[in-house]
Design a protein around this motif. Structure first.
Motif, PDB file in Angstrom:
ATOM      1  N   LEU A   2      35.381  30.130  37.468  1.00 20.37           N
ATOM      2  CA  LEU A   2      35.583  31.470  38.030  1.00 20.37           C
ATOM      3  C   LEU A   2      34.265  32.078  38.494  1.00 20.37           C
ATOM      4  O   LEU A   2      34.232  32.911  39.401  1.00 20.37           O
ATOM      5  CB  LEU A   2      36.217  32.389  36.985  1.00 20.37           C
ATOM      6  N   PHE A   3      33.178  31.668  37.845  1.00 22.30           N
ATOM      7  CA  PHE A   3      31.860  32.222  38.152  1.00 22.30           C
ATOM      8  C   PHE A   3      30.959  31.193  38.827  1.00 22.30           C
ATOM      9  O   PHE A   3      29.736  31.336  38.850  1.00 22.30           O
ATOM     10  CB  PHE A   3      31.215  32.744  36.868  1.00 22.30           C
TER      11      PHE A   3
ATOM     12  N   ALA B 152      43.626  34.254  37.488  1.00 23.55           N
ATOM     13  CA  ALA B 152      42.721  35.350  37.846  1.00 23.55           C
ATOM     14  C   ALA B 152      42.971  35.817  39.275  1.00 23.55           C
ATOM     15  O   ALA B 152      42.985  37.021  39.558  1.00 23.55           O
ATOM     16  CB  ALA B 152      41.273  34.908  37.679  1.00 23.55           C
TER      17      ALA B 152
ATOM     18  N   GLY C 189      44.086  39.419  40.743  1.00 23.75           N
ATOM     19  CA  GLY C 189      43.061  40.083  41.548  1.00 23.75           C
ATOM     20  C   GLY C 189      43.537  41.272  42.357  1.00 23.75           C
ATOM     21  O   GLY C 189      42.901  42.337  42.327  1.00 23.75           O
TER      22      GLY C 189
ATOM     23  N   GLY D 194      41.622  44.058  40.707  1.00 27.65           N
ATOM     24  CA  GLY D 194      40.339  43.897  41.375  1.00 27.65           C
ATOM     25  C   GLY D 194      39.830  42.495  41.110  1.00 27.65           C
ATOM     26  O   GLY D 194      39.908  42.010  39.967  1.00 27.65           O
ATOM     27  N   GLY D 195      39.328  41.820  42.132  1.00 24.36           N
ATOM     28  CA  GLY D 195      38.944  40.420  42.008  1.00 24.36           C
ATOM     29  C   GLY D 195      37.933  40.154  40.906  1.00 24.36           C
ATOM     30  O   GLY D 195      38.127  39.277  40.057  1.00 24.36           O
ATOM     31  N   THR D 196      36.843  40.921  40.902  1.00 24.51           N
ATOM     32  CA  THR D 196      35.799  40.706  39.901  1.00 24.51           C
ATOM     33  C   THR D 196      36.291  41.052  38.509  1.00 24.51           C
ATOM     34  O   THR D 196      36.036  40.319  37.536  1.00 24.51           O
ATOM     35  CB  THR D 196      34.556  41.552  40.228  1.00 24.51           C
ATOM     36  N   THR D 197      37.009  42.167  38.397  1.00 23.74           N
ATOM     37  CA  THR D 197      37.535  42.591  37.091  1.00 23.74           C
ATOM     38  C   THR D 197      38.478  41.545  36.524  1.00 23.74           C
ATOM     39  O   THR D 197      38.409  41.201  35.333  1.00 23.74           O
ATOM     40  CB  THR D 197      38.266  43.939  37.224  1.00 23.74           C
TER      41      THR D 197
ATOM     42  N   SER E 293      38.578  38.337  37.181  1.00 19.28           N
ATOM     43  CA  SER E 293      37.838  37.132  36.804  1.00 19.28           C
ATOM     44  C   SER E 293      37.109  37.315  35.475  1.00 19.28           C
ATOM     45  O   SER E 293      37.120  36.428  34.615  1.00 19.28           O
ATOM     46  CB  SER E 293      36.833  36.761  37.896  1.00 19.28           C
ATOM     47  N   VAL E 294      36.480  38.482  35.294  1.00 22.27           N
ATOM     48  CA  VAL E 294      35.723  38.737  34.068  1.00 22.27           C
ATOM     49  C   VAL E 294      36.652  38.813  32.865  1.00 22.27           C
ATOM     50  O   VAL E 294      36.414  38.164  31.831  1.00 22.27           O
ATOM     51  CB  VAL E 294      34.908  40.039  34.197  1.00 22.27           C
TER      52      VAL E 294
END
Length: 422
Positions: free
Chosen positions: A126-127, A275, A279, A283-286, A288-289
């Motif tokens: 993911l990262f 994820a 998204g 939110g995509g980043t949220t 994923s985290v």
């Protein structure tokens, strides 16, 4: 037959503080329940919510008392007999039955460990981190924790890491589930649908797993708990039972409120797919985290527990010395060798690439098929290996036995469909 008890464990048990402080008693139940909600379980719960919405929430609630009752028997067997599960079966029913009891443990542990490493690999991706980095680092960390020479230290690390799966709670809040839809889903049990039944079986297999029984029975011994600690260890197990099922429900509700409600045909084959599906809503980043941290935490604590359960179980049957409170030596090197090999082989297999979602569901289905054997041994030990004063009595015995028989019957009834689906 050498058991998990050692001079170090005996010293811990004899120390008055070992029975006074809450934190000195709590732990085995909590860590095994955090491991119960492993990467495979979280993925199975995500698949359940995405495919069936809220219809699999009620079964999670109904499984709480069954989970507690099964593990509570395990605790009593451990603190009263001071023997691991495999050792107790071997001494009570013979070495042949001891070997039979370890068979489901090995199958379940291997499958579970593969899902843990696959989950760690997927979360790293993911990262943008390669599995060739995340999986070896996780393997080295797990080996280090197991070789520290202290069960309590390993348990504390496992609990802290495992609590990361609670990152799914803010994900659920951000998904804004519809309370009316949730209440409506509680009344839906489409038992006539084969697809629903298979996921229901996977969820049952995701709740009661062979390695949990082997782990907690030896963990309470390695921690130095005795019959005097039984009441508080029951509370530890009860709290963990509610927590692990609450996490499963949180994941189901999160996916039901998003993917099932708005995009039911979404393909979920990897951690990245889960994820990505969340998204647009979080939110995509949220997404994923939160998903990444939850999966990694769940996978790491489960990998620790699963590998220890498998190593302890084999050591029980073969008579090897196996306490985490002792560093590697001439008497216990076989136990630690198995512990290390389990991680190394699991990591190597995962690096060859696997479909995590399908693997997770298949592993939980296999666990459901193994339940009749596992629960059968557990009930037999409770009736034969425990002294009368520590056995179940009255209505409680009939309730526990009846619920176990229902789960056993369900597992047996699902054999044809599950084998066809594997």
């Amino acid at each position: 037959m050498p058991g998990p008890s050692s001079a170090a464990v005996a010293a811990v048990a004899a120390h008055p503080a070992a029975r006074r402080g809450l934190l000195a008693v709590w732990g085995p139940g909590l860590i095994v329940m955090l491991a119960d909600t492993d990467a495979g379980c979280l993925v199975t719960a995500a698949q359940s919510g995405a495919q069936w919405g809220y219809a699999l929430v009620l079964p999670q609630l109904l499984l709480i008392p069954i989970l507690f009752m099964v593990q509570e028997i395990t605790v009593r067997l451990g603190v009263v007999t001071r023997k691991g599960h495999g050792q107790l079966i071997t001494e009570t029913f013979g070495r042949g039955w001891g070997a039979v009891s370890v068979a489901p443990l090995v199958v379940s542990s291997i499958g579970a460990l593969l899902t843990e490493f696959a989950g760690i690999a997927g979360a790293g991706e993911l990262f943008g981190i390669s599995p060739w980095l995340t999986v070896p680092v996780a393997t080295a960390a797990l080996l280090a924790v197991g070789l520290m020479g202290s069960y309590r230290r390993a348990e504390r690390i496992g609990i802290v890491v495992g609590l990361a799966q609670l990152f799914f709670v803010p994900a659920m809040l951000l998904a804004r589930p519809n309370p009316a839809a949730l209440l409506s889903g509680l009344g839906q049990l489409p038992l006539g649908n084969q697809g629903y039944l298979l996921l229901l079986a996977a969820n049952v297999g995701a709740v009661i797993m062979p390695w949990m029984i082997f782990y907690q029975q030896t963990a309470v011994i390695d921690k130095g708990l005795t019959a005097a600690d039984l009441r508080r260890e029951r509370r530890d197990t009860a709290f963990g039972s509610v927590l692990t099922q609450a996490v499963m429900i949180v994941v189901i509700v999160t996916l039901a409120a998003t993917v099932w409600t708005h995009h039911r045909n979404a393909s979920l084959n990897t951690v990245g797919d889960i994820a990505a599906a969340l998204g647009p809503f979080l939110g995509g980043t949220t997404a994923s985290v939160l998903v990444g941290l939850a999966i990694v935490g769940a996978a790491l604590v489960a990998a620790l527990v699963v590998s220890l359960a498998g190593s302890w179980g084999l050591a029980d049957v073969f008579g090897w010395r196996h306490s985490l409170n002792e560093r590697v030596g001439r008497d216990n090197w076989r136990f630690y060798l198995v512990y290390a090999l389990i991680h190394v082989v699991g990591a190597a297999v995962v690096l060859s690439a696997v479909n995590l979602v399908q693997l997770a569901v298949d592993v939980e289905l296999i666990n459901a098929l193994l339940l009749p054997l596992v629960l059968g041994f557990l009930l037999a030990l409770e009736a034969k290996a425990l002294p009368p004063e520590h056995r179940m009595r009255g209505p409680y015995r009939w309730v526990v036995t009846g619920l176990c028989l229902v789960v056993i019957a369900f597992g047996l009834s699902m054999v044809p469909q599950a084998l066809a689906a594997l």
